[in-house]
Design a protein around this motif. Structure first.
Motif, mmCIF file in Angstrom:
data_model
loop_
_atom_site.group_PDB
_atom_site.id
_atom_site.type_symbol
_atom_site.label_atom_id
_atom_site.label_comp_id
_atom_site.label_asym_id
_atom_site.label_seq_id
_atom_site.Cartn_x
_atom_site.Cartn_y
_atom_site.Cartn_z
ATOM 1 N N SER A 19 0.825 -1.207 0.000
ATOM 2 C CA SER A 19 0.000 0.000 0.000
ATOM 3 C C SER A 19 0.862 1.260 0.000
ATOM 4 O O SER A 19 0.524 2.256 -0.655
ATOM 5 C CB SER A 19 -0.939 -0.001 1.214
ATOM 6 N N THR A 20 1.999 1.230 0.712
ATOM 7 C CA THR A 20 2.875 2.400 0.715
ATOM 8 C C THR A 20 3.535 2.585 -0.640
ATOM 9 O O THR A 20 3.715 3.716 -1.108
ATOM 10 C CB THR A 20 3.945 2.273 1.812
ATOM 11 N N GLY A 118 8.630 4.372 -1.323
ATOM 12 C CA GLY A 118 7.842 4.421 -0.104
ATOM 13 C C GLY A 118 8.672 4.017 1.098
ATOM 14 O O GLY A 118 9.702 3.363 0.982
ATOM 15 N N THR A 119 8.229 4.454 2.273
ATOM 16 C CA THR A 119 8.838 4.033 3.532
ATOM 17 C C THR A 119 7.762 3.345 4.358
ATOM 18 O O THR A 119 6.574 3.427 4.057
ATOM 19 C CB THR A 119 9.399 5.222 4.327
ATOM 20 N N ARG A 120 8.194 2.712 5.413
ATOM 21 C CA ARG A 120 7.234 2.068 6.311
ATOM 22 C C ARG A 120 7.489 2.537 7.726
ATOM 23 O O ARG A 120 8.607 2.497 8.207
ATOM 24 C CB ARG A 120 7.364 0.543 6.247
ATOM 25 N N HIS A 149 5.923 8.583 3.006
ATOM 26 C CA HIS A 149 5.551 7.875 4.218
ATOM 27 C C HIS A 149 4.123 7.343 4.124
ATOM 28 O O HIS A 149 3.306 7.887 3.375
ATOM 29 C CB HIS A 149 5.616 8.807 5.429
ATOM 30 N N PRO A 150 3.797 6.323 4.885
ATOM 31 C CA PRO A 150 2.395 5.889 4.956
ATOM 32 C C PRO A 150 1.511 7.057 5.387
ATOM 33 O O PRO A 150 1.828 7.771 6.341
ATOM 34 C CB PRO A 150 2.417 4.794 6.029
ATOM 35 N N ASP A 152 0.949 9.870 3.749
ATOM 36 C CA ASP A 152 1.252 11.170 3.144
ATOM 37 C C ASP A 152 0.164 11.552 2.146
ATOM 38 O O ASP A 152 -0.210 10.755 1.279
ATOM 39 C CB ASP A 152 2.601 11.130 2.404
#
Length: 308
Positions: A19-20, A118-120, A149-150, A152
């Motif tokens: 998803s990210t 993306g990051t988590r 980021h998740p 954003d």
């Protein structure tokens, strides 16, 4: 005769179909539309061996590996087709390598203008930890990297508000120029917020204990920073940009995250090297901690990219 054609940007975005990663693709697509860029979506796969113990490698059957690759190809093709229907020029790359290796390889091969990943987060934005893929990309890419980021928010389709921190070094100036060129075709589609953060413990460390002298020194530093920001802002306003300036006291990474939140910023764009003399982004640096703490996308510009 030199080729006078305008350079068309190439943006590379990493996906592992999470998803990210989906959010990173949407951010990359939005910026690609704004800049008229080609978008290349990269998925890396490395399936040859899984380890169940130091001496017990578990080999994946070729038929199973091919099924996984076929599924990845189908998902990439579907993603690209959806984006093409919105008018984007999109290409898929399925690379036999780990995620970071794949993205870095493609970015280098294509001389990409921007890498998006993306990051988590694991324990809230204040204690955000980069996922291993994103961290390796941010640390090793010699190109601008946009970390998502998740949660954003997607940037406004019409207008960007960009936080541009500076320490008045040559590297910071080059990073500002690169960020503006990368993110905006024209001055009317973004508001630039030029920021300098006075990290007072660092400024005061060499000084004695006379509080009046310390206060006067800080006030002088604040005035000089405001004047420096205004000089940069005047030049940018002359190029058609809407520019605001702000001097803030505090820890730089925390202050930037707070300012971005207060201003509902679309993103923070900053160099990874300034007067601190860092040769590359390292754990604990302002850029690294800003990526971890900010509640909006963060564009990091390594020194090599800022000077190109």
């Amino acid at each position: 005769m030199a080729d006078s054609r305008e350079h068309r940007p190439t943006f590379v975005v990493a996906t592992d179909f999470s998803s990210t990663a989906d959010l990173a693709v949407e951010h990359a697509a939005g910026l690609a539309r704004r800049r008229g860029a080609r978008l290349v979506i990269v998925h890396g796969h490395s399936l040859a061996t899984y380890w169940v113990g130091p001496a017990n490698p578990l080999r994946i059957p070729p038929s199973f590996e091919e099924a996984i690759l076929q599924n990845a190809r189908q998902r990439l093709d579907a993603l690209c087709e959806r984006l093409r229907q919105t008018g984007l020029d999109v290409e898929a790359r399925l690379v036999s390598a780990t995620g970071p290796e794949a993205v870095l390889h493609v970015a280098k091969e294509l001389d990409a203008d921007l890498v998006v990943t993306g990051t988590r987060g694991h324990s809230g934005f204040k204690h955000l930890l980069l996922g291993s893929t994103a961290e390796e990309i941010v640390r090793n890419a010699h190109r601008p990297v946009l970390a998502i980021h998740p949660g954003d928010a997607l940037p406004d389709a019409i207008h960007l508000r960009i936080i541009l921190p500076t320490d008045f070094s040559d590297d910071a100036a080059a990073a500002l120029e690169q960020a503006i060129a990368l993110l905006s075709n024209r001055g009317t589609d973004c508001t630039l917020s030029l920021v300098h953060v006075l990290h007072t413990p660092v400024l005061l460390a060499p000084m004695g204990g006379d509080m009046a002298v310390r206060a006067a020194f800080i006030e002088q530093a604040r005035e000089q920073a405001a004047e420096g920001l205004e000089r940069i802002a005047k030049d940018l306003r002359g190029k058609g940009y809407t520019v605001e300036t702000l001097v803030r006291d505090g820890d730089p990474a925390d202050a930037l995250a707070e300012i971005a939140r207060e201003q509902h910023a679309s993103l923070i764009a900053m160099g990874t090297r300034g007067l601190t003399g860092l040769k590359r982004i390292v754990h604990g640096s302002v850029a690294d901690r800003t990526v971890r703490h900010a509640r909006c996308p963060v564009l990091t510009l390594p020194r090599a990219a800022a000077q190109s």
